[in-house]
Scaffold this active site. Structure first.
Site, PDB file in Angstrom:
ATOM      1  N   GLY B  14       0.820  -1.210   0.000  1.00  0.00           N
ATOM      2  CA  GLY B  14       0.000   0.000   0.000  1.00  0.00           C
ATOM      3  C   GLY B  14       0.851   1.255   0.000  1.00  0.00           C
ATOM      4  N   GLY B  16      -0.182   4.454   0.173  1.00  0.00           N
ATOM      5  CA  GLY B  16      -0.919   5.629   0.632  1.00  0.00           C
ATOM      6  C   GLY B  16      -0.037   6.466   1.542  1.00  0.00           C
ATOM      7  N   VAL B  82      -2.060  -7.567  -4.533  1.00  0.00           N
ATOM      8  CA  VAL B  82      -1.686  -8.587  -3.559  1.00  0.00           C
ATOM      9  C   VAL B  82      -2.880  -9.510  -3.348  1.00  0.00           C
ATOM     10  CG1 VAL B  82      -1.127  -8.988  -1.134  1.00  0.00           C
ATOM     11  CG2 VAL B  82       0.083  -7.223  -2.440  1.00  0.00           C
ATOM     12  N   GLU B 173     -18.005  18.333   1.936  1.00  0.00           N
ATOM     13  CA  GLU B 173     -17.247  18.926   0.838  1.00  0.00           C
ATOM     14  C   GLU B 173     -17.903  18.663  -0.512  1.00  0.00           C
ATOM     15  OE1 GLU B 173     -12.946  18.866   3.158  1.00  0.00           O
ATOM     16  OE2 GLU B 173     -13.467  17.205   1.838  1.00  0.00           O
ATOM     17  N   ALA B 318      -5.211  11.320   7.085  1.00  0.00           N
ATOM     18  CA  ALA B 318      -3.855  11.237   6.550  1.00  0.00           C
ATOM     19  C   ALA B 318      -2.768  11.457   7.610  1.00  0.00           C
ATOM     20  CB  ALA B 318      -3.691  12.223   5.392  1.00  0.00           C
TER      21      ALA B 318
END
Lengths: 417, 417
Positions: B14, B16, B82, B173, B318
């Site tokens: 990953g 990210g 994966v 948003e 994040a």
């Protein structure tokens, strides 16, 4: 909503260079303009290859048709797939929707032609729309990704072989751009493969690439490509495109990525109206671009060919489509005003342009022939200038400048098919 | 190619925010780092909604993983799906390819959760990847296009109704951005419909939107949205998402576009290693983010939850993923160097951020609460700052500035599905 009642209806099918020009030439005419396109955007086709090679984002060269025509109050935009035309009832059919016309302009452009082998399309996509360009980008970038994980050297070599079929400007531009990606952009990005080992082959059936250019410029372009590491194979007719490679009249090349830049044919507009067409499917039009026997229907751009066998052929390029569009728009405006335009359409050829990688282009304008760096600057400025919209010009210029300075390409995103 | 022999293999699944942070924390460690992702790009997820609402191009917020790691010589990138992990053999399986590890970091993130109703996904796509965002963009823009050609007023109303499910930051948003498109961007682009008549409904199951924010900010955000023309429906549990609309516990809304921003669940990483997971599928990790009984395997970001029931929950944002990534990277580096890190992972919460349309955002940092214009500037600067790559920062800033001045959105291209 009903200011349209009673005014003549001008319907344009296709929002490419030709169709947009017709609409804008009718801006002040007392007609209602309807422009129909299957996409919501006008595409700046000459730069599609830059989307395909990850230098530009799709929105950099595609602009909503509605945005362009926002201020033209007599124009409306319909996003729909035209399925036919009823010439007796004078309506354009888009599925269940019928759009009546008093004047009809067919500006539907060209699509790839596989010379009767439509089954090659899967293995060898072409480059006519934004979706095509995103698909080609996906294939090029994925080929490098797959080569990185594969253990078998023969398979790795096949994955790193790229064949471009067709030595016209698009083929030359694609070959140059892929060479640049392999030599520079991806140079340090992989650990197991060396992208510089990629094999890039430009295949042309005729004796030289850029056949519409003077021979000197063809030779120059071929040498430039070869210096960048592109193999140029002329006199090499393709007899088959397959998943695992290309079969030529004189050999065979194993590869994973084939890009078709060899032939185009007109869209099926001729069939919609039952008009006479040439072998490429283009409607044979009279000297005022009208369909013979149907003075209310016109065909322009890649959809049309002059019926007069003595007429000089008009090339399938943006400026030609624009000139035809402007001419037809004015003709319709004059007719609506009750006056008449008697002169015939006359094409004026300004220049031939093709770029060969990042610092070189060939340009012909009349007797002027430019090559190399000077040609490249000429090419770049001409393209940015003609891009629609100030913002796009600026973003494209910025992206190019950035790529130029850093060798990076800003749009290396693989999206789903 | 074989400098890797003998060095410990750190494999990260990953790319990210969390995974990238692990890789960079290992840049100077004597290990070989392999980062595996199914995409070729790292995505700046907090701005996905701007791609979905045509303000930014996909490449503006997605950057090739290889580019980011180009200069980190001990890192290689594998683009692959994966399929499992063999914990006994210590290999990650990606189809036929096996990648051995000494240390494994699972940073596979979250995906949408439809609370057991996966069949809703077709009608109500979410927003987790670039492809999701392009699909949502396509649906929003197509709804306006279809409404323009439809004759039936009820159907037109349905096409112009947009329902956003979930009142967290993403839902808020999205609702604000769609309202802006309808009120401003498309305002003069259509001839038969008035885009300002679009109905935009934000549906939240709980008693208030932005439930993780202080109540004052929730109220502020709701009022801002309402001023922009968004209907906010709280206490409205969705019981079904269908092609023709949304069924709520307390009513039903006919619509063509549903956007799912309601729930996420972890990717199936827990199943790969047979680890204990919570109800959302997150792997229960120890205080050093290690998988209990498997000190060589770590889980971070949305893939992990602290097993200690007394631990404060870590939000799925994040900065949290990045902090975990950095911690695990340092832990592995220390272990390889033969030393030991004894402190436990401790999450530091900096701020809560959500933007509400074009001039307003809510921000909380400790006791500081910002709203409106000031909040919006804070939000904009923070996001541009954290975007990877100087060029992207600049292009995004330019695009925003352009949208801000002109109300235009530069990326209104509908691409194929």
């Amino acid at each position: 909503m009903d200011q349209t009642q009673g005014r003549p209806q001008a319907v344009i099918v296709g929002a490419g260079f030709g169709g947009m020009e017709v609409a804008s030439a009718l801006a002040r005419a007392p007609v209602d303009v309807t422009i129909i396109d299957r996409h919501n955007h006008h595409t700046f086709q000459p730069l599609l290859y830059q989307v395909a090679t990850a230098a530009l984002s799709a929105p950099d060269i595609a602009w909503p048709i509605r945005s362009i025509l926002r201020k033209q109050e007599n124009a409306r935009v319909v996003m729909a797939d035209v399925t036919g035309v009823d010439v007796a009832k004078r309506v354009v059919q888009a599925g269940p929707v019928e759009i009546p016309y008093d004047f009809l302009v067919l500006a539907t452009g060209a699509m790839h032609s596989y010379f009767g082998h439509d089954e090659w399309e899967d293995a060898a996509p072409g480059l006519k729309s934004i979706d095509d360009a995103l698909e080609v980008r996906r294939r090029i970038l994925l080929a490098f990704e797959r080569a990185e994980v594969v253990d078998n050297p023969a398979e790795r070599h096949r994955l790193l072989t790229f064949v471009i079929v067709g030595g016209g400007p698009t083929g030359v531009e694609m070959a140059g751009a892929i060479a640049e990606i392999a030599q520079h952009t991806l140079r340090s990005d992989f650990r197991r493969i060396d992208p510089r080992a990629a094999r890039i082959v430009l295949v042309e059936a005729g004796p030289r690439i850029l056949p519409t250019f003077p021979e000197r410029l063809s030779t120059y372009a071929q040498r430039s490509l070869e210096r960048m590491g592109v193999e140029v194979k002329t006199d090499s007719l393709v007899t088959e495109c397959r998943k695992d490679g290309v079969v030529l009249k004189n050999g065979r090349i194993g590869c994973d990525t084939i890009i078709w830049a060899a032939g185009v044919k007109a869209s099926p507009a001729a069939q919609w109206i039952g008009a006479e067409a040439d072998r490429a499917g283009r409607i044979k039009v009279g000297p005022q671009l009208e369909v013979p026997g149907r003075p209310e229907i016109f065909a322009i751009g890649d959809t049309a060919v002059l019926a007069d066998p003595a007429a000089l052929p008009i090339p399938g390029i943006a400026p030609a489509a624009k000139q035809m569009g402007k001419y037809v728009g004015r003709l319709i405006a004059a007719r609506v005003a009750g006056s008449k335009i008697t002169n015939y359409f006359a094409y004026r050829h300004f220049l031939d342009l093709a770029t060969v990688g990042r610092k070189s282009a060939v340009v012909r304008r009349g007797r002027l022939q430019l090559t190399g760096y000077l040609g490249w600057w000429f090419w770049g400025i001409a393209h940015i200038y003609f891009l629609i919209g100030v913002r796009n010009r600026f973003v494209v210029a910025l992206n190019w400048f950035w790529s130029y300075v850093t060798f990076q390409r800003g749009a290396r995103v693989i999206t789903e098919r």
